[in-house]
Design a protein around this motif. Structure first.
Motif, PDB file in Angstrom:
ATOM      1  N   LYS A  25       0.830  -1.196   0.000  1.00 26.10           N
ATOM      2  CA  LYS A  25       0.000   0.000   0.000  1.00 26.10           C
ATOM      3  C   LYS A  25       0.868   1.251   0.000  1.00 26.10           C
ATOM      4  O   LYS A  25       1.999   1.240   0.499  1.00 26.10           O
ATOM      5  CB  LYS A  25      -0.917   0.019   1.228  1.00 26.10           C
ATOM      6  N   LEU A  26       0.337   2.341  -0.511  1.00 26.21           N
ATOM      7  CA  LEU A  26       1.059   3.593  -0.547  1.00 26.21           C
ATOM      8  C   LEU A  26       1.487   4.038   0.850  1.00 26.21           C
ATOM      9  O   LEU A  26       2.581   4.551   1.038  1.00 26.21           O
ATOM     10  CB  LEU A  26       0.207   4.679  -1.214  1.00 26.21           C
ATOM     11  N   LYS A  27       0.659   3.793   1.846  1.00 26.20           N
ATOM     12  CA  LYS A  27       0.991   4.179   3.223  1.00 26.20           C
ATOM     13  C   LYS A  27       2.215   3.421   3.752  1.00 26.20           C
ATOM     14  O   LYS A  27       2.862   3.865   4.682  1.00 26.20           O
ATOM     15  CB  LYS A  27      -0.205   3.960   4.154  1.00 26.20           C
ATOM     16  N   ASP A  28       2.548   2.291   3.149  1.00 25.11           N
ATOM     17  CA  ASP A  28       3.707   1.500   3.571  1.00 25.11           C
ATOM     18  C   ASP A  28       5.019   1.988   2.952  1.00 25.11           C
ATOM     19  O   ASP A  28       6.096   1.632   3.437  1.00 25.11           O
ATOM     20  CB  ASP A  28       3.514   0.022   3.189  1.00 25.11           C
ATOM     21  N   ILE A  29       4.947   2.799   1.903  1.00 26.47           N
ATOM     22  CA  ILE A  29       6.157   3.241   1.195  1.00 26.47           C
ATOM     23  C   ILE A  29       7.010   4.153   2.082  1.00 26.47           C
ATOM     24  O   ILE A  29       8.233   4.033   2.100  1.00 26.47           O
ATOM     25  CB  ILE A  29       5.796   3.951  -0.123  1.00 26.47           C
ATOM     26  N   GLY A  30       6.400   5.070   2.810  1.00 25.51           N
ATOM     27  CA  GLY A  30       7.146   5.993   3.668  1.00 25.51           C
ATOM     28  C   GLY A  30       8.053   5.278   4.651  1.00 25.51           C
ATOM     29  O   GLY A  30       9.259   5.539   4.688  1.00 25.51           O
ATOM     30  N   PRO A  31       7.520   4.374   5.464  1.00 21.58           N
ATOM     31  CA  PRO A  31       8.377   3.643   6.398  1.00 21.58           C
ATOM     32  C   PRO A  31       9.448   2.790   5.708  1.00 21.58           C
ATOM     33  O   PRO A  31      10.573   2.687   6.200  1.00 21.58           O
ATOM     34  CB  PRO A  31       7.396   2.758   7.170  1.00 21.58           C
ATOM     35  N   ILE A  32       9.111   2.202   4.569  1.00 22.11           N
ATOM     36  CA  ILE A  32      10.102   1.411   3.826  1.00 22.11           C
ATOM     37  C   ILE A  32      11.224   2.326   3.360  1.00 22.11           C
ATOM     38  O   ILE A  32      12.405   2.030   3.534  1.00 22.11           O
ATOM     39  CB  ILE A  32       9.443   0.688   2.624  1.00 22.11           C
ATOM     40  N   TRP A  33      10.873   3.460   2.780  1.00 26.79           N
ATOM     41  CA  TRP A  33      11.852   4.420   2.278  1.00 26.79           C
ATOM     42  C   TRP A  33      12.747   4.922   3.407  1.00 26.79           C
ATOM     43  O   TRP A  33      13.961   5.011   3.260  1.00 26.79           O
ATOM     44  CB  TRP A  33      11.105   5.585   1.630  1.00 26.79           C
ATOM     45  N   THR A  34      12.141   5.245   4.549  1.00 31.58           N
ATOM     46  CA  THR A  34      12.904   5.739   5.702  1.00 31.58           C
ATOM     47  C   THR A  34      13.909   4.706   6.180  1.00 31.58           C
ATOM     48  O   THR A  34      15.062   5.031   6.480  1.00 31.58           O
ATOM     49  CB  THR A  34      11.949   6.117   6.854  1.00 31.58           C
ATOM     50  N   LYS A  35      13.513   3.461   6.232  1.00 29.70           N
ATOM     51  CA  LYS A  35      14.420   2.406   6.702  1.00 29.70           C
ATOM     52  C   LYS A  35      15.542   2.153   5.699  1.00 29.70           C
ATOM     53  O   LYS A  35      16.689   1.935   6.083  1.00 29.70           O
ATOM     54  CB  LYS A  35      13.648   1.120   6.975  1.00 29.70           C
TER      55      LYS A  35
END
Length: 81
Positions: A25-35
């Motif tokens: 989901k799009l909401k999951d991209i932020g945390p993935i990108w940050t990590k």
């Protein structure tokens, strides 16, 4: 089963590509990108300056659901992803 992604860089196109699993989901991209960029993962890509992304294009895409892996010399299916 682990969720697998792919992080790639093209010197020719100055492009960073992140491929995420089907259904992400799009909401999951932020945390993935940050990590990814908050760790040393992105620094492992063969780039001149591992901390600077100026001038790099970013492509984030979802892996398609139905994928065939094909031997391009024999034109045979060798696996399904």
């Amino acid at each position: 089963m682990a969720r697998l992604g792919e992080l790639a860089y093209s010197k020719e196109y100055n492009r960073i590509e992140l491929v995420v699993p089907h259904g992400t989901k799009l909401k999951d991209i932020g945390p993935i990108w940050t990590k990814i960029f908050g760790s040393d993962l992105a620094a492992r890509l063969p780039r001149g300056c591992p901390n600077c992304h100026s001038g790099d294009h970013l492509l984030i895409r979802e892996r398609l659901e139905h994928v065939l892996q094909i031997d391009l010399d024999k034109f045979e299916v060798i696996g399904k992803g």
